[in-house]
Design a protein around this motif. Structure first.
Motif, PDB file in Angstrom:
ATOM      1  N   PRO A 144       0.837  -1.205   0.000  1.00 34.60           N
ATOM      2  CA  PRO A 144       0.000   0.000   0.000  1.00 34.60           C
ATOM      3  C   PRO A 144       0.873   1.256   0.000  1.00 34.60           C
ATOM      4  N   LEU A 179      -2.418  -7.812  -1.389  1.00 34.07           N
ATOM      5  CA  LEU A 179      -1.888  -6.603  -0.757  1.00 34.07           C
ATOM      6  C   LEU A 179      -1.059  -7.020   0.453  1.00 34.07           C
ATOM      7  N   TYR A 182       0.541  -4.846   5.054  1.00 36.81           N
ATOM      8  CA  TYR A 182      -0.579  -3.958   5.366  1.00 36.81           C
ATOM      9  C   TYR A 182      -0.643  -3.689   6.872  1.00 36.81           C
ATOM     10  N   VAL A 187      -3.550   2.586   8.461  1.00 34.95           N
ATOM     11  CA  VAL A 187      -4.640   2.940   7.545  1.00 34.95           C
ATOM     12  C   VAL A 187      -5.678   3.767   8.297  1.00 34.95           C
ATOM     13  N   LEU A 193      -2.407   3.905   2.415  1.00 35.49           N
ATOM     14  CA  LEU A 193      -3.501   3.596   1.496  1.00 35.49           C
ATOM     15  C   LEU A 193      -4.281   2.383   2.003  1.00 35.49           C
ATOM     16  N   SER A 194      -5.600   2.451   1.936  1.00 35.35           N
ATOM     17  CA  SER A 194      -6.420   1.335   2.394  1.00 35.35           C
ATOM     18  C   SER A 194      -6.621   0.323   1.266  1.00 35.35           C
ATOM     19  N   VAL A 198      -6.533   1.101  -2.884  1.00 38.98           N
ATOM     20  CA  VAL A 198      -5.727   0.381  -3.879  1.00 38.98           C
ATOM     21  C   VAL A 198      -6.638  -0.265  -4.915  1.00 38.98           C
TER      22      VAL A 198
ATOM     23  N   LYS B  19      -3.419   8.720  -2.687  1.00 40.92           N
ATOM     24  CA  LYS B  19      -4.469   8.186  -3.569  1.00 40.92           C
ATOM     25  C   LYS B  19      -4.742   9.142  -4.725  1.00 40.92           C
TER      26      LYS B  19
END
Lengths: 268, 84
Positions: A144, A179, A182, A187, A193-194, A198, B19
């Motif tokens: 992530p 992923l 993590y 998060v 990034l969650s 992604v 993001k």
């Protein structure tokens, strides 16, 4: 019918070899005869992660050059007799692999094995290209993190255009997202990034999330695939991934922050 | 998150920035990936031809290439200077 799985990412250091070792062991433990091939010619490491580095006699390049037979080069895993490892050559470079040679070895493996796991090197050069060229399924290992996500997107483009299936207008390669590394707590803090972030970007089917875990380094230190550490979170996450790949419906775990109240309060 | 974190100066997480940057980048890279390689040269030569007749700047022309299932579209956009 045998299936060829490529474990790929573009970026290095995201967990391709850890994942290849874990899922190959997982598939074999579930009763499927499995071979795992190291495509990283010149920088082999799968043998270390699988704990068979001292048993390497012949390698993938020897088989391609017909200096050894496949049976001479395949190393039977010490933990599971349905799992075999085909190590990369440490002394050659990536040009020692040829499309024709790799195709021939894979065809021979397909006669005897149910799953063939191809551990891709990082990058998009010859080794990585040949690792994915013949694949039926692709496990795209992603962290992530911005550079990893971008490189994964690039790999997806190559899977869709430069693979055998793409060139011969066959059904496209099945692509799955794994992923790794993590951290649900980060998060939650908005620092990472969650899973959803992604997936919004890559639009891939999520096969599973592997949490950042001490057990991964412990496993590589001792040369046993982390999936054999059944008590560990990462080991369980890989077992879930194998089960989902085999068609079982398992709810996703390790996505939420599961820390207890007191640990949250005092950190750690 | 520990108790101490609640007393830290609150800051916006950087994940949302990541993001946003990725979404823009990936969209851009996906669209340029399928473009034919002659596009930049085509744009340069077209501009040279137009500049022979009309006084336009370097950024007066944009060329875009789109690909659908069964057709490819080459879109040319030329902005002419205002008549005064």
């Amino acid at each position: 019918m045998a299936r060829i799985i490529v474990v790929t990412s573009g970026k290095g250091g995201v967990g391709k070899t850890t994942t290849s070792a874990a899922i190959a062991m997982g598939l074999a433990k579930r009763g499927h005869k499995t071979a795992v091939i190291d495509f990283d010619v010149g920088l082999r490491n799968l043998d270390l992660i699988m704990g068979c580095e001292r048993r390497v006699v012949y390698d993938f390049v020897n088989v391609i050059n017909e200096e050894a037979t496949l049976n001479q080069a395949l190393i039977r895993d010490k933990n599971c007799n349905l799992l075999y490892i085909l190590p990369a050559s440490q002394t050659r470079d990536k040009d020692a692999l040829s499309q024709e040679g790799v195709g021939r070895v894979l065809d021979e493996l397909k006669k005897d094995f149910k799953y063939i796991v191809c551990d891709s090197p990082a990058g998009i050069e010859k080794g990585a290209h040949l690792a994915m060229y013949f694949a039926d399924d692709a496990f795209v290992v992603t962290n992530p993190e911005v550079s990893s996500v971008r490189d994964s997107d690039r790999m997806l483009g190559l899977l869709a255009s430069k693979s055998r299936r793409a060139e011969q207008n066959e059904e496209p390669i099945n692509e799955f997202l794994l992923l790794t590394r993590y951290s649900p707590d980060r998060v939650k803090l908005g620092e990472m990034l969650s899973v959803d972030d992604v997936q919004d970007i890559l639009s891939l089917h999520l096969l599973g999330v592997i949490p950042e875990s001490k057990s991964v380094l412990n496993a590589s230190n001792s040369g046993t695939p982390v999936i054999l550490d059944e008590k560990s979170d990462a080991g369980q996450a890989y077992a879930d991934i194998v089960a989902r790949y085999l068609g079982e419906d398992r709810p996703h775990r390790f996505i939420e922050d599961k820390k207890g109240f007191f640990r949250k309060l005092f950190g750690g | 998150m520990s108790l101490l974190d609640y007393f830290r100066i609150s800051k916006v997480g950087t994940a949302s920035v990541a993001k946003e940057r990725l979404q823009i980048l990936v969209a851009h890279e996906r669209s340029s990936k399928n473009q034919p390689s002659y596009l930049p040269q085509l744009q340069k030569e077209l501009l040279a031809v137009i500049q022979k007749y009309v006084n336009v700047g370097q950024d007066a022309i944009s060329v875009s290439f789109e690909q659908d299932d069964d057709q490819e579209t080459l879109e040319l956009n030329i902005v002419l200077p205002d008549h005064k």
